[in-house]
Write an enzyme that holds these catalytic residues in place. Structure first.
Site, PDB file in Angstrom:
ATOM      1  N   SER A 121      10.164  -0.780 -11.988  1.00 22.89           N
ATOM      2  CA  SER A 121       8.693  -0.721 -12.057  1.00 22.89           C
ATOM      3  C   SER A 121       7.766  -0.330 -10.658  1.00 22.89           C
ATOM      4  CB  SER A 121       7.992  -2.024 -12.891  1.00 22.89           C
ATOM      5  OG  SER A 121       8.762  -1.882 -14.242  1.00 22.89           O
ATOM      6  N   HIS A 152       1.712  -5.186 -13.250  1.00 24.58           N
ATOM      7  CA  HIS A 152       2.653  -6.390 -13.664  1.00 24.58           C
ATOM      8  C   HIS A 152       3.728  -6.959 -12.795  1.00 24.58           C
ATOM      9  CE1 HIS A 152       5.252  -3.201 -14.959  1.00 24.58           C
ATOM     10  NE2 HIS A 152       6.464  -4.094 -14.647  1.00 24.58           N
ATOM     11  N   ASP A 156      -2.412  -0.737 -15.742  1.00 25.86           N
ATOM     12  CA  ASP A 156      -1.313  -1.486 -14.974  1.00 25.86           C
ATOM     13  C   ASP A 156      -1.067  -0.806 -13.654  1.00 25.86           C
ATOM     14  OD1 ASP A 156       1.031  -3.050 -15.077  1.00 25.86           O
ATOM     15  OD2 ASP A 156       2.440  -1.748 -15.913  1.00 25.86           O
TER      16      ASP A 156
END
Length: 321
Positions: free
Chosen positions: A258, A141, A175
């Site tokens: 992230s 992402h 992901d």
């Protein structure tokens, strides 16, 4: 007796003999002109053991008896304690940990900041050098907006060096994504640990660029393991992102972390920081206001390694974007 003072026949004066005893009765002579004198008997002599000696001996006996009683009582009490105290549990394996500063100093050179631009959007994320070819592991992402026409991915290393990056492969379901740069000076990968060996309570360190602040180091512990977490998928994607067996940590993680590494006490990567539970996630507030409340989630590195190796070998694995 006659008038002349002679002794009558048949009566004779008994001879006086001296008895060998010291009793006065044996010295009494009834024919003696000297009257008997009542000489008191000498007091009988008692044993020569002094009273003080007896008292001392008695006290010594009491003291010895008391000490013996205390010793026996202490022994019984000790036996009672041994009988009632629980046994010590099985020792856990040694889990030596370095200081946070040592972990950060060793890991920061291998952590990168990603600036991604896509159609109508831009974002910041984190990654780390995965292998000796300089490939970088991060979240899907983070780089998905830049892997499209007109998209752009820029990698900034800890020393400030910036380079353009391209996507090697990415996987929406896990992901995870791998990118690479042409830069040949930054090819020292971070050591990978064993996420199956992680235990609740283990110290961990998170490194990333929360709110575009590169090189931010936070520390905490592993709060839980094997968490199943579902996060909103990227815009235009049908499926939400599911993290299976995620590691939960209270190390502060915020937007921008992230894709960054979660390191154990030996400075080895055990997880890829991927999601947080924000305090106002369900309050209708804007996404940019969400922050850490100590509920962060990381993809176990054992799973991430398998996916990354497949992405490198095939460029794409499974359901890709």
């Amino acid at each position: 007796m006659t008038q002349d003072g002679d002794i009558e026949p048949g009566l004779s004066r008994p001879a006086v003999t001296t008895a060998p005893t010291t009793s006065p009765w044996h010295r009494y002579d009834p024919w003696s002109p000297t009257p008997f004198r009542n000489t008191p008997l000498p007091a009988p002599q008692r044993p020569r053991t002094p009273r003080r000696t007896l008292v001392t001996a008695a006290l010594a006996v009491l003291l010895v008896s008391g000490a013996t009683g205390l010793a026996v009582g202490a022994l019984l009490e000790h036996e009672n304690l041994r009988a009632t105290l629980p046994e010590t549990g099985r020792d856990l394996p040694d889990r030596p940990a370095r200081s946070v500063s040592e972990i950060a100093a060793g890991a920061l050179p291998g952590v990168v900041t990603l600036h991604v631009r896509g159609v109508g959007q831009q974002d910041t994320g984190t990654g780390f050098v995965f292998d000796t070819h300089g490939r970088i592991l991060t979240n899907n992402h983070v780089v998905a907006p830049g892997d499209s026409d007109g998209g752009e991915i820029s990698v900034t290393f800890a020393d400030g060096t910036t380079a353009r990056a391209g996507v090697v492969g990415r996987d929406t379901r896990s992901d995870l994504a791998v990118v690479e740069v042409e830069d040949t000076a930054h090819r020292t990968p971070l050591p990978l640990g064993d996420s199956d060996d992680v235990r609740v309570g283990d110290p961990v360190v998170a490194i990333g660029a929360p709110f575009d602040l590169p090189g931010t180091v936070t520390a905490g512990i592993v709060s839980a393991t094997e968490r199943s977490v579902t996060a909103d998928g990227e815009k235009g994607e049908d499926d939400d992102v599911s993290y299976t067996d995620a590691l939960q940590t209270d190390a502060p993680i915020n937007p921008g972390n992230s894709g960054g590494p979660l390191l154990d006490g030996r400075a080895r990567v055990v997880g890829i920081n991927s999601a947080i539970r924000a305090a106002d996630a369900d309050s209708g507030a804007e996404e940019g206001t969400a922050g850490s409340i100590g509920l962060g989630f990381a993809i176990p590195v054992n799973h991430a390694r398998e996916v990354a190796e497949e992405l490198i070998a095939k460029d794409r694995a499974g359901d890709t974007g």
